[in-house]
Design a protein around this motif. Structure first.
Motif, PDB file in Angstrom:
ATOM      1  N   UNK A   1     -11.574  41.280 -11.930  1.00 46.38           N
ATOM      2  CA  UNK A   1     -10.912  42.493 -11.451  1.00 46.38           C
ATOM      3  C   UNK A   1      -9.468  42.240 -11.088  1.00 46.38           C
ATOM      4  N   UNK A   2      -8.951  43.105 -10.237  1.00 46.92           N
ATOM      5  CA  UNK A   2      -7.567  42.959  -9.806  1.00 46.92           C
ATOM      6  C   UNK A   2      -6.855  44.283  -9.743  1.00 46.92           C
ATOM      7  N   UNK A   3      -5.539  44.218  -9.750  1.00 49.01           N
ATOM      8  CA  UNK A   3      -4.694  45.402  -9.625  1.00 49.01           C
ATOM      9  C   UNK A   3      -4.950  46.383 -10.762  1.00 49.01           C
ATOM     10  N   UNK A   4      -4.982  47.673 -10.421  1.00 48.72           N
ATOM     11  CA  UNK A   4      -5.089  48.738 -11.423  1.00 48.72           C
ATOM     12  C   UNK A   4      -4.130  49.857 -11.066  1.00 48.72           C
ATOM     13  N   UNK A   5      -3.457  50.377 -12.082  1.00 47.21           N
ATOM     14  CA  UNK A   5      -2.558  51.518 -11.889  1.00 47.21           C
ATOM     15  C   UNK A   5      -3.389  52.779 -11.667  1.00 47.21           C
ATOM     16  N   UNK A   6      -2.776  53.763 -11.066  1.00 53.92           N
ATOM     17  CA  UNK A   6      -3.516  54.987 -10.732  1.00 53.92           C
ATOM     18  C   UNK A   6      -3.706  55.922 -11.920  1.00 53.92           C
ATOM     19  N   UNK A   7      -2.732  55.952 -12.835  1.00 57.22           N
ATOM     20  CA  UNK A   7      -2.790  56.886 -13.952  1.00 57.22           C
ATOM     21  C   UNK A   7      -2.906  56.132 -15.276  1.00 57.22           C
ATOM     22  N   UNK A   8      -3.288  56.843 -16.320  1.00 59.94           N
ATOM     23  CA  UNK A   8      -3.389  56.225 -17.642  1.00 59.94           C
ATOM     24  C   UNK A   8      -2.023  55.769 -18.142  1.00 59.94           C
ATOM     25  N   UNK A   9      -1.023  56.614 -17.942  1.00 67.50           N
ATOM     26  CA  UNK A   9       0.314  56.229 -18.394  1.00 67.50           C
ATOM     27  C   UNK A   9       0.828  55.051 -17.568  1.00 67.50           C
ATOM     28  N   UNK A  10       0.526  55.044 -16.290  1.00 70.69           N
ATOM     29  CA  UNK A  10       0.907  53.910 -15.437  1.00 70.69           C
ATOM     30  C   UNK A  10       0.201  52.638 -15.875  1.00 70.69           C
ATOM     31  N   UNK A  11      -1.059  52.763 -16.232  1.00 61.27           N
ATOM     32  CA  UNK A  11      -1.835  51.621 -16.719  1.00 61.27           C
ATOM     33  C   UNK A  11      -1.222  51.081 -18.004  1.00 61.27           C
ATOM     34  N   UNK A  12      -0.885  51.987 -18.906  1.00 61.38           N
ATOM     35  CA  UNK A  12      -0.307  51.579 -20.193  1.00 61.38           C
ATOM     36  C   UNK A  12       1.025  50.851 -19.985  1.00 61.38           C
ATOM     37  N   UNK A  13       1.902  51.446 -19.191  1.00 58.89           N
ATOM     38  CA  UNK A  13       3.216  50.827 -18.945  1.00 58.89           C
ATOM     39  C   UNK A  13       3.079  49.494 -18.214  1.00 58.89           C
ATOM     40  N   UNK A  14       2.191  49.445 -17.225  1.00 59.50           N
ATOM     41  CA  UNK A  14       1.976  48.208 -16.476  1.00 59.50           C
ATOM     42  C   UNK A  14       1.410  47.119 -17.394  1.00 59.50           C
TER      43      UNK A  14
ATOM     44  N   UNK B   1       1.613  46.863 -20.699  1.00 61.48           N
ATOM     45  CA  UNK B   1       2.634  46.418 -21.659  1.00 61.48           C
ATOM     46  C   UNK B   1       3.667  45.524 -20.967  1.00 61.48           C
ATOM     47  N   UNK B   2       3.998  45.843 -19.729  1.00 62.76           N
ATOM     48  CA  UNK B   2       4.933  44.995 -18.967  1.00 62.76           C
ATOM     49  C   UNK B   2       4.345  43.610 -18.726  1.00 62.76           C
ATOM     50  N   UNK B   3       3.061  43.558 -18.445  1.00 59.75           N
ATOM     51  CA  UNK B   3       2.380  42.274 -18.264  1.00 59.75           C
ATOM     52  C   UNK B   3       2.419  41.468 -19.554  1.00 59.75           C
ATOM     53  N   UNK B   4       2.210  42.127 -20.700  1.00 62.28           N
ATOM     54  CA  UNK B   4       2.244  41.435 -21.986  1.00 62.28           C
ATOM     55  C   UNK B   4       3.649  40.872 -22.253  1.00 62.28           C
ATOM     56  N   UNK B   5       4.677  41.648 -21.952  1.00 62.86           N
ATOM     57  CA  UNK B   5       6.055  41.155 -22.107  1.00 62.86           C
ATOM     58  C   UNK B   5       6.271  39.951 -21.188  1.00 62.86           C
ATOM     59  N   UNK B   6       5.821  40.055 -19.946  1.00 62.95           N
ATOM     60  CA  UNK B   6       5.973  38.943 -18.992  1.00 62.95           C
ATOM     61  C   UNK B   6       5.227  37.700 -19.478  1.00 62.95           C
ATOM     62  N   UNK B   7       4.028  37.897 -20.023  1.00 68.45           N
ATOM     63  CA  UNK B   7       3.246  36.773 -20.549  1.00 68.45           C
ATOM     64  C   UNK B   7       3.993  36.112 -21.704  1.00 68.45           C
TER      65      UNK B   7
END
Length: 192
Positions: free
Chosen positions: A71-84, A86-92
């Motif tokens: 588990x772990x952090x989850x964004x509240x909205x679908x668009x927030x989840x998508x952006x978050x 994708x940001x994690x993938x860029x960071x990785x």
């Protein structure tokens, strides 16, 4: 996407594959499937664009199963989840470009293990777990963690970059776990 779902459901209804009483269940399942496809296709595009597709895939081999079970952090909205996400993938991908010294890898491995061991699994409002599920997910997360540790140790002897990419998956999963713990605590205290 809504139009696509309506067309698919209509086609299923016409072919007798859909019980109208369960249409909401089918709609939800198809919606989740389409969102997963969009997410993963976006990740692949990011990996190719950053010329980091292989490191990203190796990192994902640890990150995805560990995240699903711990588990772990989850964004509240679908668009927030998508952006978050994708940001994690860029960071990785950026993290995968760096080769850290052995002493730092050792410290972060112990730190990531400690965080996941201490907190897994982290619930969120979309995934609440009863006691039995908590035990099951914790056991699965710890098994994945041990397997990741073994893969990191073995790959260190064979290919230092692969070792680093695997470790990065564990680190990111641990950070998301820690953020999820903080998010849960803040929600309980009505701060978040």
């Amino acid at each position: 996407m809504d139009k696509l779902l309506k067309n698919v459901l209509s086609c299923m209804r016409t072919k007798g594959l859909l019980d109208e009483n369960e249409e909401d269940v089918y709609r939800f399942g198809l919606e989740c499937l389409l969102l997963e496809v969009v997410h993963y296709l976006s990740y692949i595009v990011i990996g190719f664009a950053m010329r980091m597709i292989m490191p990203m895939i190796v990192t994902a081999m640890v990150l995805i199963p560990l995240r699903r079970k711990s588990g772990g952090f989850h964004a509240r909205t679908r668009s927030g989840c998508y952006l978050f996400s994708c940001s994690i993938v860029v960071a990785v991908c950026l993290l995968d470009k760096i080769i850290f010294p052995l002493w730092l890898c050792t410290i972060t491995t112990f730190g990531a293990n400690a965080i996941i061991f201490a907190f897994a699994p982290i619930e969120n409002e979309n995934r609440t777990l009863d006691q039995e599920e908590q035990k099951k997910f914790r056991k699965q997360a710890l098994i994945i963690l041990v397997l990741a540790d073994m893969a990191i140790i073995i790959s260190h002897k064979i290919h230092i970059e692969v070792c680093q990419w695997l470790l990065n998956g564990m680190i990111v999963a641990a950070l998301l776990n820690l953020c999820g713990k903080i998010q849960t605590k803040c929600k309980l205290e009505k701060i978040w």
